[in-house]
Design an enzyme around this catalytic site. Structure first.
Site, PDB file in Angstrom:
ATOM      1  N   ALA A 124      36.709  47.414  45.166  1.00 58.74           N
ATOM      2  CA  ALA A 124      37.173  48.266  43.694  1.00 58.74           C
ATOM      3  C   ALA A 124      36.436  47.646  42.784  1.00 58.74           C
ATOM      4  O   ALA A 124      35.918  47.033  42.880  1.00 58.74           O
ATOM      5  CB  ALA A 124      38.842  47.659  44.183  1.00 58.74           C
ATOM      6  N   PHE A 125      36.660  48.823  41.392  1.00 64.17           N
ATOM      7  CA  PHE A 125      35.866  48.610  40.153  1.00 64.17           C
ATOM      8  C   PHE A 125      36.629  47.000  39.402  1.00 64.17           C
ATOM      9  O   PHE A 125      36.183  47.117  38.779  1.00 64.17           O
ATOM     10  CB  PHE A 125      36.240  50.126  39.904  1.00 64.17           C
ATOM     11  CG  PHE A 125      38.237  50.306  38.707  1.00 64.17           C
ATOM     12  CD1 PHE A 125      38.973  50.426  39.473  1.00 64.17           C
ATOM     13  CD2 PHE A 125      37.629  49.530  37.366  1.00 64.17           C
ATOM     14  CE1 PHE A 125      39.762  49.746  38.798  1.00 64.17           C
ATOM     15  CE2 PHE A 125      38.547  49.337  36.478  1.00 64.17           C
ATOM     16  CZ  PHE A 125      39.760  50.179  37.463  1.00 64.17           C
ATOM     17  N   LYS A 126      37.524  47.121  39.708  1.00 62.46           N
ATOM     18  CA  LYS A 126      38.449  45.362  39.319  1.00 62.46           C
ATOM     19  C   LYS A 126      37.115  44.653  39.719  1.00 62.46           C
ATOM     20  O   LYS A 126      37.026  43.747  38.781  1.00 62.46           O
ATOM     21  CB  LYS A 126      39.789  44.832  39.888  1.00 62.46           C
ATOM     22  CG  LYS A 126      40.450  46.179  39.299  1.00 62.46           C
ATOM     23  CD  LYS A 126      41.875  45.856  39.915  1.00 62.46           C
ATOM     24  CE  LYS A 126      42.885  46.468  39.074  1.00 62.46           C
ATOM     25  NZ  LYS A 126      42.939  48.068  39.475  1.00 62.46           N
ATOM     26  N   ASP A 127      35.966  44.472  41.497  1.00 60.08           N
ATOM     27  CA  ASP A 127      35.318  43.409  40.556  1.00 60.08           C
ATOM     28  C   ASP A 127      34.249  43.713  39.441  1.00 60.08           C
ATOM     29  O   ASP A 127      33.191  42.570  38.972  1.00 60.08           O
ATOM     30  CB  ASP A 127      34.621  43.923  42.191  1.00 60.08           C
ATOM     31  CG  ASP A 127      34.888  43.469  43.383  1.00 60.08           C
ATOM     32  OD1 ASP A 127      35.534  42.519  43.073  1.00 60.08           O
ATOM     33  OD2 ASP A 127      34.470  44.286  44.544  1.00 60.08           O
ATOM     34  N   MET A 130      35.725  41.737  37.046  1.00 59.21           N
ATOM     35  CA  MET A 130      36.616  40.175  37.560  1.00 59.21           C
ATOM     36  C   MET A 130      34.903  39.439  37.655  1.00 59.21           C
ATOM     37  O   MET A 130      35.250  38.126  37.636  1.00 59.21           O
ATOM     38  CB  MET A 130      37.068  40.417  38.897  1.00 59.21           C
ATOM     39  CG  MET A 130      38.346  39.570  38.992  1.00 59.21           C
ATOM     40  SD  MET A 130      39.506  39.266  37.655  1.00 59.21           S
ATOM     41  CE  MET A 130      40.809  40.601  38.127  1.00 59.21           C
TER      42      MET A 130
END
Ligand SMILES: *Cc1c(COP(=O)(O)O)cnc(C)c1O
Length: 481
Positions: A124-127, A130
């Protein structure tokens, strides 16, 4: 670079990037923003065009974090944005690009593409942000000889991105609450199969709201929080927002030949973190025509961009949809945009967000400010479950591309805002395997599974079951820090 609060407290104080890195809200309840946005020159855009992702990230981030020595920042970005971390690509030649672009086709005289942001460890793009945060936290804590215990609640995406970013990091522990037996088998395996000694999965007997309430209760116990060095990594974290600015530049360069061209971006939106980064890229001078905010049935943001009314929803008005990472009742980063929309007037922002707390919202329709939404390039649209299914089917049948439910919301809304001659880039925020049920419904087939995830559900899992009681969670943490 100095940072200020959207609500005006501490005007004249100095807050550096490192000062605000580990914190959340400003002390007046506002959000931090740079005192002014750094600009990019035409010459910088020319040189940046050919940079590898890590070096582009370095050039952009150093404008916001001038208190970190250049050589340290360079090594942090090079360690973060490696082909091996973003290796879950569907087309093997593109891993070194970190965020490869995939052209779907030409529609209404416009090239429509996907910017792949979900090739990282948790798909997911949160990587994207993060992973940088993990390295920044480790670096900053070591510098000051400190430690941090991150407490969070997750229904899926954020928690796993945080755990994969913080695993094995010196000075950091993660305590992540999730609702026991309520996540998908895939999401559960993704988090619980981590065996790192600094990662603690707490399966709370209850639902996601119980998990969030526990985090709030623990955070409101200021003595406990200070004694146990409790922190968070939620979406208002400034470093997360600024890390996301980078891929707007990368996507722009990938979709254009020269800096005379303009592009539009469509962003599947929840807490407004992702599209806020697009707004900042545009304020810095990136030639962005439109920023299209796509929502699902939880259309707080679409309503605002269409009507000027911002009305937060109650829990009962918040739908559980098949694009769950966009299921929000209010958008926690929205205040950053409102600050700019109101000409950076902190007293008006303070008043409006007091109205949000006391009256559930505000109405800018009659004020001249709302007309300026267009000048900032913002438009919006909403998508439903039926739209997602139809769009997933269409992308697969017409373009041979399998997309996830959130990206489908984006593509559906993007098509309502195409301008001939202006490339449209839809941000791909997750891979289809994470939301397999809707893929099966739309395509009557199994979602694609990246090789690294084959057999993941059979791995041993590490987690502890706890009751939905803040006292129990506090004791659990205190025993382990
Ligand atoms: C978090 C998330 C979003 C929403 O992003 P915001 O920054 O909260 O607007 C969209 N899609 C996916 C898959 C996500 O995980």
């Amino acid at each position: 670079m100095n940072y200020i609060s959207t609500r005006g407290a501490g005007i004249g104080e100095r807050h550096t990037f490192s000062d605000i890195l580990l914190g959340g809200l400003a002390k007046d309840g506002g959000l931090y923003l740079p005192a002014e946005y750094p600009c990019v020159t035409a010459q910088e855009l020319d040189t940046w065009r050919s940079l590898p992702y890590a070096d582009l990230a370095y050039e952009i981030l150093r404008k916001f974090s001038d208190d970190i020595p250049d050589e340290d920042l360079r090594s942090l970005t090079r360690r973060t944005y490696t082909a091996s971390t973003y290796s879950n690509v569907r087309d093997h030649e593109s891993a070194s690009q970190i965020t490869p672009i995939k052209t779907l086709g030409v529609e209404n005289g416009t090239t429509v593409s996907l910017l792949e942001l979900s090739n990282g460890p948790t798909l997911a793009f949160k990587d994207m942000a993060m992973q940088l945060l993990g390295n920044l936290f480790e670096y900053t804590l070591a510098k000051h000889g400190e430690t941090l215990n991150i407490l969070g609640a997750t229904s899926g995406d954020t928690g796993s991105a945080a755990e994969y970013a913080m695993r094995g990091k010196q000075g950091v522990r993660v305590f992540m609450l999730s609702p026991h037996q309520k996540m998908s088998a895939f999401q559960t395996a993704q988090m619980f199969s981590l065996q790192d000694p600094n990662i603690f999965n707490l399966a709370v007997v209850g639902n996601f709201d119980n998990c969030q309430d526990i985090v709030k209760a623990v955070s409101n116990d200021h003595a406990f929080k200070a004694n146990n060095k409790i922190g968070t990594v939620n979406s208002i974290n400034w470093a997360r927002v600024v890390a996301q600015v980078v891929y707007y530049f990368k996507g722009y360069f990938a979709a254009t030949q020269s800096n005379a061209e303009r592009v539009s971006f469509t962003v599947p939106s929840g807490n407004f973190g992702n599209v806020c980064a697009g707004h900042i890229a545009r304020m810095m001078g990136l030639p962005i025509e439109q920023l299209v905010v796509a929502t699902n049935e939880n259309d707080v943001l679409d309503e605002f961009f269409r009507t000027g009314v911002y009305r937060v929803r109650t829990a009962a008005e918040t739908y559980h949809t098949t694009s769950p990472s966009m299921d929000i009742s209010k958008a926690s980063n929205f205040e950053r945009f409102v600050f700019d929309l109101l000409g950076r007037d902190p007293s008006r922002v303070l008043q409006l967000f007091r109205d949000v707390e006391e009256k559930g919202g505000f109405d800018l329709a009659a004020s001249g400010d709302f007309a300026r939404v267009k000048q900032f390039g913002f438009v919006s649209g909403r998508s439903s479950h039926a739209d997602r299914v139809e769009t997933i089917r269409d992308a697969f049948n017409r373009h041979g591309t399998m997309i996830d439910t959130h990206t489908a919301d984006g593509l559906k809304v993007a098509r309502e805002h195409l301008i001939p001659g202006v490339p449209m880039i839809v941000l791909e925020t997750a891979q289809p395997i994470k939301f397999g049920e809707t893929i099966r419904e739309a395509l009557q087939r199994e979602p694609e599974r990246p090789a690294a995830f084959i057999g993941m559900e059979e791995l041993p899992q590490k987690f502890d079951i706890v009751s939905a009681d803040p006292g129990v969670v506090k004791a659990y943490i205190a025993e382990r820090v």
